[in-house]
Every structure is written in C-alpha cells, then in structure tokens.
Design a protein around this motif. Structure first.
Motif, PDB file in Angstrom:
ATOM      1  N   ALA A  66       1.038  -1.187   0.050  1.00  0.00           N
ATOM      2  CA  ALA A  66       0.193  -0.187  -0.041  1.00  0.00           C
ATOM      3  C   ALA A  66       0.842   1.269  -0.042  1.00  0.00           C
ATOM      4  O   ALA A  66       0.542   2.240  -0.653  1.00  0.00           O
ATOM      5  N   GLN A  67       1.837   1.437   0.981  1.00  0.00           N
ATOM      6  CA  GLN A  67       2.731   2.268   0.975  1.00  0.00           C
ATOM      7  C   GLN A  67       3.695   2.704  -0.307  1.00  0.00           C
ATOM      8  O   GLN A  67       3.734   3.773  -0.875  1.00  0.00           O
ATOM      9  N   PHE A  68       3.944   1.409  -0.917  1.00  0.00           N
ATOM     10  CA  PHE A  68       4.673   1.675  -2.322  1.00  0.00           C
ATOM     11  C   PHE A  68       3.745   2.160  -3.309  1.00  0.00           C
ATOM     12  O   PHE A  68       4.300   3.064  -4.103  1.00  0.00           O
ATOM     13  N   MET A  69       2.447   1.634  -3.476  1.00  0.00           N
ATOM     14  CA  MET A  69       1.218   2.261  -4.344  1.00  0.00           C
ATOM     15  C   MET A  69       1.281   3.643  -4.333  1.00  0.00           C
ATOM     16  O   MET A  69       1.240   4.340  -5.067  1.00  0.00           O
ATOM     17  N   SER A  70       1.615   4.129  -2.932  1.00  0.00           N
ATOM     18  CA  SER A  70       1.181   5.761  -2.448  1.00  0.00           C
ATOM     19  C   SER A  70       2.482   6.389  -3.247  1.00  0.00           C
ATOM     20  O   SER A  70       2.327   7.134  -3.848  1.00  0.00           O
ATOM     21  N   HIS A  71       3.794   5.992  -2.965  1.00  0.00           N
ATOM     22  CA  HIS A  71       4.661   6.349  -3.485  1.00  0.00           C
ATOM     23  C   HIS A  71       4.878   6.651  -4.959  1.00  0.00           C
ATOM     24  O   HIS A  71       5.133   7.769  -5.553  1.00  0.00           O
ATOM     25  N   VAL A  72       4.249   5.486  -5.859  1.00  0.00           N
ATOM     26  CA  VAL A  72       4.140   5.527  -7.204  1.00  0.00           C
ATOM     27  C   VAL A  72       3.232   6.556  -7.746  1.00  0.00           C
ATOM     28  O   VAL A  72       3.719   7.093  -8.594  1.00  0.00           O
ATOM     29  N   ILE A  73       1.961   6.587  -7.004  1.00  0.00           N
ATOM     30  CA  ILE A  73       0.854   7.348  -7.448  1.00  0.00           C
ATOM     31  C   ILE A  73       1.657   8.935  -7.143  1.00  0.00           C
ATOM     32  O   ILE A  73       1.737   9.805  -8.083  1.00  0.00           O
ATOM     33  N   ASP A 103      -6.294   4.864   4.194  1.00  0.00           N
ATOM     34  CA  ASP A 103      -5.858   6.387   3.720  1.00  0.00           C
ATOM     35  C   ASP A 103      -5.642   6.575   2.126  1.00  0.00           C
ATOM     36  O   ASP A 103      -5.398   7.497   1.571  1.00  0.00           O
ATOM     37  N   ILE A 104      -5.395   5.334   1.546  1.00  0.00           N
ATOM     38  CA  ILE A 104      -5.019   5.410   0.074  1.00  0.00           C
ATOM     39  C   ILE A 104      -5.911   5.986  -0.738  1.00  0.00           C
ATOM     40  O   ILE A 104      -5.847   7.153  -1.374  1.00  0.00           O
ATOM     41  N   GLY A 105      -7.257   5.524  -0.445  1.00  0.00           N
ATOM     42  CA  GLY A 105      -8.249   6.263  -1.177  1.00  0.00           C
ATOM     43  C   GLY A 105      -8.546   7.655  -1.010  1.00  0.00           C
ATOM     44  O   GLY A 105      -8.796   8.553  -1.915  1.00  0.00           O
ATOM     45  N   LYS A 106      -8.382   7.996   0.268  1.00  0.00           N
ATOM     46  CA  LYS A 106      -8.935   9.152   0.778  1.00  0.00           C
ATOM     47  C   LYS A 106      -7.933   9.987   0.238  1.00  0.00           C
ATOM     48  O   LYS A 106      -8.112  11.286  -0.187  1.00  0.00           O
ATOM     49  N   ASN A 107      -6.555   9.693   0.485  1.00  0.00           N
ATOM     50  CA  ASN A 107      -5.489  10.655  -0.200  1.00  0.00           C
ATOM     51  C   ASN A 107      -5.650  11.002  -1.819  1.00  0.00           C
ATOM     52  O   ASN A 107      -5.523  11.903  -2.081  1.00  0.00           O
ATOM     53  N   LEU A 108      -6.041   9.913  -2.477  1.00  0.00           N
ATOM     54  CA  LEU A 108      -6.371   9.937  -3.827  1.00  0.00           C
ATOM     55  C   LEU A 108      -7.507  11.176  -4.196  1.00  0.00           C
ATOM     56  O   LEU A 108      -7.393  11.793  -5.043  1.00  0.00           O
ATOM     57  N   VAL A 109      -8.301  11.101  -3.393  1.00  0.00           N
ATOM     58  CA  VAL A 109      -9.682  11.687  -3.613  1.00  0.00           C
ATOM     59  C   VAL A 109      -9.164  13.231  -3.196  1.00  0.00           C
ATOM     60  O   VAL A 109      -9.649  14.108  -4.193  1.00  0.00           O
ATOM     61  N   ILE A 110      -8.296  13.372  -2.348  1.00  0.00           N
ATOM     62  CA  ILE A 110      -8.122  14.686  -1.729  1.00  0.00           C
ATOM     63  C   ILE A 110      -7.088  15.313  -2.747  1.00  0.00           C
ATOM     64  O   ILE A 110      -7.143  16.373  -3.154  1.00  0.00           O
ATOM     65  N   MET A 111      -6.076  14.471  -3.295  1.00  0.00           N
ATOM     66  CA  MET A 111      -5.455  14.871  -4.337  1.00  0.00           C
ATOM     67  C   MET A 111      -6.136  15.633  -5.558  1.00  0.00           C
ATOM     68  O   MET A 111      -5.808  16.641  -6.152  1.00  0.00           O
ATOM     69  N   MET A 112      -7.239  14.729  -6.198  1.00  0.00           N
ATOM     70  CA  MET A 112      -7.986  15.077  -7.114  1.00  0.00           C
ATOM     71  C   MET A 112      -8.779  16.427  -6.884  1.00  0.00           C
ATOM     72  O   MET A 112      -9.030  17.293  -7.748  1.00  0.00           O
TER      73      MET A 112
END
Ligand code: B1M
Length: 211
Positions: A66-73, A103-112
């Motif tokens: 999950a943390q790696f996916m966040s880094h790639v994003i 929090d990965i989904g939350k962080n993605l929504v926030i980013m958008m």
C-alpha cells in the motif's frame, strides 16, 4: 499496447522495481495516468485484497504494498492526474472515520480535489466525530468528505453525520461519502448529500455540489 495486467500482478507480488519500470513504460507509450491507476495499480490492490481475505498475505506485507502504491502515485502519476482546470470551488474538511486506518483512497480523492481547485483540510485517519465537528466549526468549510473502507466502520459515517446535525452545523455544509463498501443506497440512508465510487467522480460531484 501497455500491459496493465503485468502492472497489477507485479504490484501484488511486491516486485517494486518492475512496477516502476512498467508504469514508466506505459507513460512513455502515451497511456493516461488515470488508466494506469485504474487498470494497473487499483487492480493490483484488488488482487492484494483477495490474498488478504484468503490469509495468503500478512498485514505488514499489505501495508508495504500500500505504501509503495502511494509512492508510485505521488512520484510518477500525481502531476499528470492533476492536469486540468484549477478553478476555486471552496473548502473541504476530509477524514477517514473513527476506527478506520485506510487512507490511500482518501488521499487520492484529496489529491484530485486539490487539483480541481478545492482547499482541503485533511484530518487524517481514525478521526472521532467530535474532532470533525470541531474542525467544521473552526474552518467553516462548505463541504465534508467522509471515507470508510470497512463494513464495521461504515456506521461511523452515520454517527459522524448525526454529530454534525446535533451540533447545528448541518445546514452549512454538503456531505460527500465514499469508500469501497459504501454505495448510493447507504449514502441516502445516512442523509449524505452525495456518494461517489472513485476519486474522479468524487471530484465531479464535489464541483456540482459546490455550485
Ligand atoms: Co484493509 N481491508 N484491513 N488494510 N485493506 C480491506 C478494505 C478489505 C476489503 C480486504 C479484504 O479482506 N478483502 C477488508 C475489509 C472487509 C470488510 O470490511 N468487508 C480489510 C480488512 C478486513 C482490514 C483489517 C481488519 C485487517 C486486520 O487487521 N485483520 C485491518 C483494519 C484496520 C482498520 O482500519 N482498523 C486492515 C488494515 C489494512 C492495512 C493497514 C494493512 C492497509 C491500509 C493501509 C493504508 O490505507 N494506508 C490495508 C489495505 C491496503 C487494504 C486493501 C488491500 C486495499 C485498500 C486500498 O488502499 N485500495 C483493501 C482491499 C481492497 O480494497 N481491495 C482492504 C486502493 C484505494 C485507492 O481504493 O480505498 O477503495 P479505495 O478508494 C477508492 C474508492 O473507494 C473511493 O475513491 C478511491 C479512489 O478511487 N473513495 C471515495 C474512497 N474514499 C472516498 C471518499 C469519497 C468518495 C470516494 O467521498 C468522501
């Protein structure tokens, strides 16, 4: 033609250098960041979810992926995902509800949302309803975003909305809810103003609610 299945499978296998290579290759081939996210990384997380359910993978390994996916994003896709309009739409207080640490989904929504011009106050994960109400009072947002990833924490969305109602602040804000187990029916039941299944539709919905 990019190999999204390979991205998904290598992510689930924790093969980090290969995932970076494949994501870069897809970008070089002109694939959109959104497609790489949806058809590669998100599918990979889906595979991880299945392995988790069958107890084929331990929690620390899931966290590592999950943390790696966040880094790639953040490192490879974020600038491209954020290309687009930058109109000011207002302020959003956003949280993963109490009891839930996803929090990965939350962080993605926030980013958008930020990319679309919203100012977002991110309260983080495992946020008690009282903290959310306090933040609404203090920051005067025009929207509240609540995320839950567990069936056991979904009821906390309702508890949080009830706290907002009891505090007399409900009329000041629109409430948007989401997360894998959440759907439109649930959103209606708990009295939210909107539900979105993913980050880009959440952003579209937030824009229309803000208008
Ligand atoms: Co958890 N976990 N987890 N986990 N985890 C799930 C959710 C699960 C489905 C896996 C499974 O068993 N198949 C399952 C839930 C089952 C259920 O409730 N029915 C589960 C479980 C059981 C658990 C634990 C209980 C495991 C345990 O300890 N035994 C535990 C609970 C901890 C807690 O919260 N109290 C736990 C822990 C963890 C980790 C810490 C290891 C890690 C989270 C790390 C982190 O987030 N920093 C983790 C992970 C990574 C997952 C999976 C594998 C992936 C979640 C994810 O990040 N997806 C997940 C399985 C899965 O989803 N396939 C699983 C990618 C992300 C981009 O998607 O979050 O859905 P998502 O967000 C999307 C949409 O939902 C939407 O937009 C996003 C982007 O498109 N969206 C919104 C999200 N919020 C929104 C808000 C909106 C609008 C849209 O408006 C406000």
């Amino acid at each position: 033609m990019s190999d999204f299945v390979q991205i998904a499978e290598n992510l689930a296998a924790g093969n980090k250098p290969r995932v970076r290579e494949l994501v870069q290759l897809a970008l070089d081939q002109g694939e959109s960041a959104k497609k790489i996210l949806d058809e590669g990384l998100m599918k990979g997380m889906g595979i991880v979810g299945g392995m988790m359910e069958r107890e084929e993978i331990m929690i620390p390994e899931v966290l590592d992926v999950a943390q790696f996916m966040s880094h790639v994003i953040n490192e490879m896709l974020k600038p491209l995902l954020l290309e687009g309009d930058m109109n000011p739409y207002g302020k959003v207080v956003f949280a993963t509800v109490q009891g839930d640490v996803h929090d990965i989904g939350k962080n993605l929504v926030i980013m958008m949302l930020e990319g679309a011009g919203f100012q977002v106050i991110d309260l983080g994960i495992d946020v008690p309803p009282e903290t959310i109400v306090e933040s609404i009072r203090e920051n005067q947002p025009n929207m509240l975003g609540l995320s839950a990833l567990l069936t056991t924490t979904m009821p906390m969305i309702k508890t949080t909305i009830d706290h907002v109602i009891d505090s007399g602040l409900r009329d000041q804000i629109k409430i948007l809810v989401g997360g894998a187990p959440v759907d439109q029916e649930f959103a209606d039941e708990v009295g939210a103003d909107g539900y979105a299944p993913d980050a880009s539709s959440a952003t579209q919905l937030a824009k229309s609610l803000a208008n």
